[in-house]
Design an enzyme around this catalytic site. Structure first.
Site, PDB file in Angstrom:
ATOM      1  CG  ASP A  14      -1.632  -1.303   1.454  1.00 10.44           C
ATOM      2  OD1 ASP A  14      -1.985  -1.970   0.470  1.00 10.44           O
ATOM      3  OD2 ASP A  14      -1.812  -1.671   2.629  1.00 10.44           O
ATOM      4  CG  ASN A 156     -14.957  -8.111   0.602  1.00 10.60           C
ATOM      5  OD1 ASN A 156     -15.721  -8.971   0.170  1.00 10.60           O
ATOM      6  ND2 ASN A 156     -13.918  -8.400   1.355  1.00 10.60           N
ATOM      7  CD  GLU A 193      -8.623  -3.419  -1.380  1.00 15.16           C
ATOM      8  OE1 GLU A 193      -9.371  -3.630  -0.408  1.00 15.16           O
ATOM      9  OE2 GLU A 193      -7.564  -4.053  -1.572  1.00 15.16           O
ATOM     10  CG  HIS A 257      -3.347  -0.074  -1.825  1.00 12.49           C
ATOM     11  ND1 HIS A 257      -4.403  -0.463  -1.045  1.00 12.49           N
ATOM     12  CD2 HIS A 257      -3.037   1.196  -1.439  1.00 12.49           C
ATOM     13  CE1 HIS A 257      -4.706   0.516  -0.200  1.00 12.49           C
ATOM     14  NE2 HIS A 257      -3.891   1.541  -0.437  1.00 12.49           N
ATOM     15  NE  ARG A 291       0.213  -7.124   0.661  1.00 14.39           N
ATOM     16  CZ  ARG A 291      -0.882  -6.601   1.215  1.00 14.39           C
ATOM     17  NH1 ARG A 291      -1.885  -6.205   0.448  1.00 14.39           N
ATOM     18  NH2 ARG A 291      -0.971  -6.459   2.529  1.00 14.39           N
TER      19      ARG A 291
END
Length: 326
Positions: A14, A156, A193, A257, A291
């Site tokens: 992120d 979600n 998201e 992200h 990640r």
């Protein structure tokens, strides 16, 4: 043979890079999900070796005691703001964690040295799972975009926008911009998201991420004319295909992200995102720490839409034929 792109920073998901008058600040989710930390360097490359400074740690109990996710550092109205999400526990209810959105602020010139305020919740008027808040200024107004669960909609999270009264408070009710509806948005989980905003070529461009946080994770795109009413859902157009996806041939998986920054030349737009280099994940992908943060320049097609190319490469090849509107 094209040279694969190496991560800028390993084990940081992120990622968010803010360009300021003294260089670059970096913030991201840390693998332990237990704190907020900043880095600073005069160049983007320098962030890789910059010493992290912890500016806030999760609390021992209560709503800010677990799963500190997706922080972003912004500078609005003369103050530094960090937006992030936190949960009271790791308990899952009705298929979701219990995150809500918060922010901390400081008026210090250097956010690495500032005394930060106690976290304040960003109240959207909907009491449900929410995260990934980002803010942007446009035509003298400050806007907030985020992901949230709406009980009447399967899946979600959806994407919402509101105008802000201050960098910590909303001024208008939430307006829903997008729900997970296409196949590529619903693999593993139904997710929209991680919104990020870039205003270029007469448009407000809003990227976001979709599907589960494994190799299915990818980026989508919404856009509106920059003179349009951004709080009117009809102002926005949504690409029916993803704009940035896994590159199995060179083992870069689940890119997304993202955030945006500008290179040292002051003109080149740069995509900042995370991805993994393998698909063999044991257990829930959220607990896999690998990640990594990547960066690459953005190209623009003749119509003024971004071309992100392949996540394994450090540029956008002339042979890439991805187009946001395809």
């Amino acid at each position: 043979m094209d040279k694969p792109l190496a991560p800028l920073i390993e084990q940081r998901a992120d990622p968010f890079i803010h360009r300021h008058d003294n260089g670059y600040y970096f913030i991201a989710s840390v693998p332990a999900y237990d704190r907020l930390e900043l880095r600073h360097a005069t160049t983007i490359a320098g962030l890789a070796e910059a010493e992290p400074v912890t500016i806030w740690e999760k609390e021992d109990h209560g709503p800010l005691s677990e799963l500190i996710w997706a922080p972003e550092l912004h500078y609005h109205q003369g103050r530094w703001i960090v937006y992030f999400a936190a949960a009271p526990s790791r308990e899952i209810r009705d298929g979701l964690f219990q995150h809500r959105m918060y922010c901390i602020a400081t008026s210090a010139r250097d956010p690495m040295l500032g005394e930060w305020s106690h976290p304040r919740q960003i109240d959207t008027g909907i009491d449900s799972f929410c995260l990934d808040g980002t803010a942007f200024q446009h035509d003298g107004e400050l806007y907030y975009v985020w992901a949230q669960k709406e009980a009447s909609i399967p899946g979600n999270t959806n994407l919402y926008i509101a105008r802000m009264a201050t960098p910590e408070t909303l001024d208008t009710p939430p307006v829903r911009l997008s729900i997970p509806e296409f196949d590529w948005e619903t693999r593993g989980f139904m997710v929209n998201e991680g919104p990020a905003v870039l205003i270029r070529h007469g448009r407000v461009l809003l990227t976001y991420s979709a599907s589960a946080t494994d190799e299915n994770y990818c980026m989508g795109l919404l856009w509106a004319d920059q003179t349009a009413d951004l709080l009117n859902p009809a102002s926005w157009t949504k690409s029916d295909t993803p704009v940035f996806t896994s590159d199995p041939q060179r083992s870069v998986f689940g890119p997304g992200h993202n955030s945006f920054t500008v290179a040292e030349d002051g003109t080149t737009d740069v995509l900042v995102y995370h991805a993994r280099t393998y698909t063999e994940i044991v257990g829930d992908p959220l607990w896999d720490p690998n990640r990594h943060t990547y960066v690459k320049p953005i190209a623009w097609d003749p119509d003024g839409f971004p071309r992100f190319g392949r996540p394994s490469l450090d540029d956008v090849s002339p042979n890439d034929d991805e187009k946001a509107t395809s």
